[in-house]
Design an enzyme around this catalytic site. Structure first.
Site, PDB file in Angstrom:
ATOM      1  N   THR A 182       4.595   1.197   1.728  1.00 23.48           N
ATOM      2  CA  THR A 182       4.906   1.053   3.121  1.00 23.48           C
ATOM      3  C   THR A 182       6.608   1.995   2.873  1.00 23.48           C
ATOM      4  O   THR A 182       6.914   2.377   3.680  1.00 23.48           O
ATOM      5  CB  THR A 182       5.309  -0.511   2.908  1.00 23.48           C
ATOM      6  N   THR A 183       7.192   1.061   1.758  1.00 22.59           N
ATOM      7  CA  THR A 183       8.284   1.527   1.634  1.00 22.59           C
ATOM      8  C   THR A 183       8.001   3.369   1.225  1.00 22.59           C
ATOM      9  O   THR A 183       9.271   4.137   1.955  1.00 22.59           O
ATOM     10  CB  THR A 183       8.747   1.366   0.137  1.00 22.59           C
ATOM     11  N   HIS A 212       2.494  -4.684   9.420  1.00 19.80           N
ATOM     12  CA  HIS A 212       1.392  -4.875   8.663  1.00 19.80           C
ATOM     13  C   HIS A 212       0.300  -5.021   9.476  1.00 19.80           C
ATOM     14  O   HIS A 212      -0.570  -6.046   9.479  1.00 19.80           O
ATOM     15  CB  HIS A 212       1.575  -5.171   7.703  1.00 19.80           C
ATOM     16  N   SER A 233       0.953  -0.905  -0.457  1.00 19.65           N
ATOM     17  CA  SER A 233      -0.080  -0.290   0.081  1.00 19.65           C
ATOM     18  C   SER A 233       0.881   1.344  -0.530  1.00 19.65           C
ATOM     19  O   SER A 233       0.684   2.460  -0.077  1.00 19.65           O
ATOM     20  CB  SER A 233      -1.289   0.228   1.630  1.00 19.65           C
TER      21      SER A 233
HETATM   22  P1  PAP Z   1       5.593  -3.413   1.675  1.00 24.42           P
HETATM   23  O1  PAP Z   1       4.466  -3.181   1.862  1.00 24.42           O
HETATM   24  O2  PAP Z   1       5.941  -4.659   0.590  1.00 24.42           O
HETATM   25  O3  PAP Z   1       6.683  -3.015   2.239  1.00 24.42           O
HETATM   26  P2  PAP Z   1       4.970  -1.391  -0.372  1.00 24.42           P
HETATM   27  O4  PAP Z   1       6.108  -0.539  -0.434  1.00 24.42           O
HETATM   28  O5  PAP Z   1       3.497  -1.046  -0.339  1.00 24.42           O
HETATM   29  O6  PAP Z   1       5.700  -2.648   0.085  1.00 24.42           O
HETATM   30  O7  PAP Z   1       4.372  -1.990  -2.287  1.00 24.42           O
HETATM   31  C1  PAP Z   1       5.694  -1.227  -3.000  1.00 24.42           C
HETATM   32  C2  PAP Z   1       4.916  -0.298  -3.984  1.00 24.42           C
HETATM   33  O8  PAP Z   1       4.626   0.749  -3.896  1.00 24.42           O
HETATM   34  C3  PAP Z   1       5.058  -0.704  -5.628  1.00 24.42           C
HETATM   35  O9  PAP Z   1       3.960  -0.494  -5.981  1.00 24.42           O
HETATM   36  P3  PAP Z   1       3.389  -0.925  -7.308  1.00 24.42           P
HETATM   37  O10 PAP Z   1       3.834  -2.330  -7.665  1.00 24.42           O
HETATM   38  O11 PAP Z   1       1.742  -1.046  -7.782  1.00 24.42           O
HETATM   39  O12 PAP Z   1       4.695  -0.077  -8.084  1.00 24.42           O
HETATM   40  C4  PAP Z   1       6.271   0.251  -5.287  1.00 24.42           C
HETATM   41  O13 PAP Z   1       6.414   0.571  -6.844  1.00 24.42           O
HETATM   42  C5  PAP Z   1       5.569   0.935  -4.574  1.00 24.42           C
HETATM   43  N1  PAP Z   1       6.197   2.402  -4.252  1.00 24.42           N
HETATM   44  C6  PAP Z   1       7.624   2.173  -3.713  1.00 24.42           C
HETATM   45  N2  PAP Z   1       8.385   3.349  -3.340  1.00 24.42           N
HETATM   46  C7  PAP Z   1       7.040   4.558  -3.632  1.00 24.42           C
HETATM   47  C8  PAP Z   1       7.858   5.434  -3.880  1.00 24.42           C
HETATM   48  N3  PAP Z   1       8.717   5.589  -3.247  1.00 24.42           N
HETATM   49  N4  PAP Z   1       6.347   6.176  -3.782  1.00 24.42           N
HETATM   50  C9  PAP Z   1       5.306   5.854  -4.426  1.00 24.42           C
HETATM   51  N5  PAP Z   1       5.421   4.457  -4.480  1.00 24.42           N
HETATM   52  C10 PAP Z   1       6.714   3.207  -4.355  1.00 24.42           C
END
Ligand code: PAP
Length: 334
Positions: A83-84, A146, A81
C-alpha cells in the site's frame, strides 16, 4: 469493553480505541460471527469478510456517505501488500507537474505516503460523529482502502472512477502482517504466536480476509472491466517498476510523454518511491501517521521472498495448496 476516560483515551493510539461506536454498529455486532483480532480486540465476519470493530463501523459509514466522482482514483490492497509504495508512486505520478523538482521540495521527502493519500476507512470515516466534506479536495481525488469489493460504496462501482488493485504473494503478505501486528499490538500484549496466526490466516481470519476472497473479487472485476480496475502484483512491480509505473500512468489517463521519459521523469519517480529511498528519509524514521502507527513501521524489508525467513516447509506447502485451490483455477498465480 469498558469505556476509557479522556486521559486514558489520549494515551491509546486511535487504531486501538474501540469503544465509541455508532448505534448501527452496536446493533449489528452481536449478530455477527466473532473471532479474536490480531491487533484490535475482535474481528467480526461481515458479508464474508473479517473486519475489526472500528473498521466495520468505518466501512458502514463509508458506504453511507462516500460519493465517488468520475475522476476519483482509488488504490486498493489487502493489508501489507504494498500500500505505502503504491500510494507514493501514484501521488508522485499525478503531481509530477506540480512538483517537478523531485530531488528538492517534493512532499514525499517530508511527508509519509499515508498522510498524502488517505484511507477511506482509517482516515476519513473512522470517527462515528464526523463526516468530512470531500468536495473541496483538488481533482483528481486520490484515496486508498482495504475494503473488499462487495463492501465498497455503490457510487464507486457505478461511477467511472478508476480502481487500482495491488496484490502480493500471500506468503510475504502473511509474513509482513505478522511482523507488523507484533509491532503495533497494545504494549502489554504478548507477541502473536506464529503458528496460531498462520492457522488463522489459512482460515481466512485476518484483517479484511480471507485474503484469497479479497484478491479474487478484484481480479474478476479487472477481467470484466479492464478500463475500470487495474490489477497489479507487487513481485512484478519489483522486477520492472518503470514499466508498471508507465502502465499505471496510462491506465489513469496521465501517460508520460516521450519528452518526460527522455528527461528521466519515470526513473526519478521510481527512485523517489523506492523502499531504499523512502525508508531512509528522516520523516519515515520518526513520527506517526494520523491514526497513531509509527511511520517506520510501514518500512521493514520491502523484499520479495522474505517469507523464507519465517515459514516452515509445512507452512509453505499448506498455504501454497490453499492458494492454488482458491486462486490458481482462476488464472492467478504467485
Ligand atoms: P498497509 O497495507 O498496512 O498500509 P503496506 O505498505 O502494504 O502497509 O505494508 C508494508 C510492506 O510494504 C512492508 O513489507 P515487508 O514487511 O515485507 O517489508 C514494507 O517494507 C513494504 N514497503 C513499504 N514501502 C515500500 C516501497 N517503497 N517499496 C516496496 N515495498 C515497500
Amino acid at each position: 469493553m469498558a469505556k476509557l476516560s479522556d486521559h486514558e483515551s489520549s494515551l491509546v493510539p486511535k487504531y486501538l480505541q474501540e469503544d465509541d461506536l455508532s448505534q448501527e454498529c452496536k446493533e449489528l455486532i452481536p449478530t455477527l460471527p466473532l473471532e479474536k483480532g490480531w491487533i484490535s480486540t475482535n474481528f467480526h465476519q461481515y458479508q464474508g469478510f473479517w473486519i475489526s470493530t472500528m473498521f466495520l463501523q468505518a466501512t458502514l459509514s463509508c458506504q453511507k456517505h462516500f460519493q465517488a466522482l468520475d475522476t476519483d482514483i482509488l488504490l486498493v490492497t489487502t493489508p501489507k501488500s504494498g500500500t505505502t509504495w503504491l500510494k507514493a508512486l501514484t501521488f508522485a505520478l499525478l503531481n509530477r507537474n506540480k512538483y517537478p523538482n523531485i530531488h528538492n521540495n517534493h512532499p514525499l521527502l517530508t511527508t509519509n505516503p499515508h498522510v498524502l493519500v488517505p484511507f477511506l476507512e482509517v482516515d476519513i470515516y473512522y470517527d462515528k460523529d464526523f463526516v468530512p466534506d470531500l468536495k473541496t479536495l483538488s481533482l483528481p481525488r486520490l484515496f486508498s482502502t482495504h475494503i473488499p469489493y462487495v463492501l465498497l460504496p455503490n457510487s464507486i462501482k457505478e461511477s467511472s472512477c478508476k480502481v487500482v488493485y495491488l496484490c502480493r504473494d500471500p506468503k510475504d503478505t502473511f509474513a509482513s502482517l505478522w511482523h507488523f501486528s507484533n509491532k503495533v499490538r497494545p504494549q502489554c500484549s504478548e507477541p502473536l504466536p506464529l503458528e496460531e496466526s498462520f492457522e488463522k490466516f489459512c482460515r481466512g481470519v485476518c484483517l479484511f480476509g480471507p485474503f484469497w476472497e479479497h484478491v479474487l473479487e478484484y481480479w474478476k472485476e479487472s477481467l470484466e472491466k479492464p478500463e475500470k480496475v487495474m490489477f497489479l502484483k507487487y513481485e512484478e512491480m519489483k522486477v520492472k517498476p518503470n514499466f508498471y509505473l508507465k502502465k499505471l500512468a496510462e491506465f489513469l489517463g496521465y501517460p508520460f510523454s516521450k519528452e518526460e521519459e527522455s528527461e528521466g521523469v519515470v526513473d526519478a519517480i521510481v527512485n523517489l518511491c523506492s523502499f531504499e529511498k523512502l525508508s531512509n528519509l528522516e520523516v519515515n524514521k520518526t513520527g506517526k501517521v494520523g491514526f497513531g502507527v509509527e511511520n517506520k513501521d510501514y518500512f521493514r524489508r520491502g523484499q520479495v521472498g522474505d517469507w523464507k525467513n519465517l515459514l516452515t516447509v509445512e507452512m509453505v506447502e499448506q498455504l501454497n495448496t490453499i492458494v492454488e485451490e482458491k486462486l490458481g483455477k482462476h488464472g492467478l498465480n504467485f
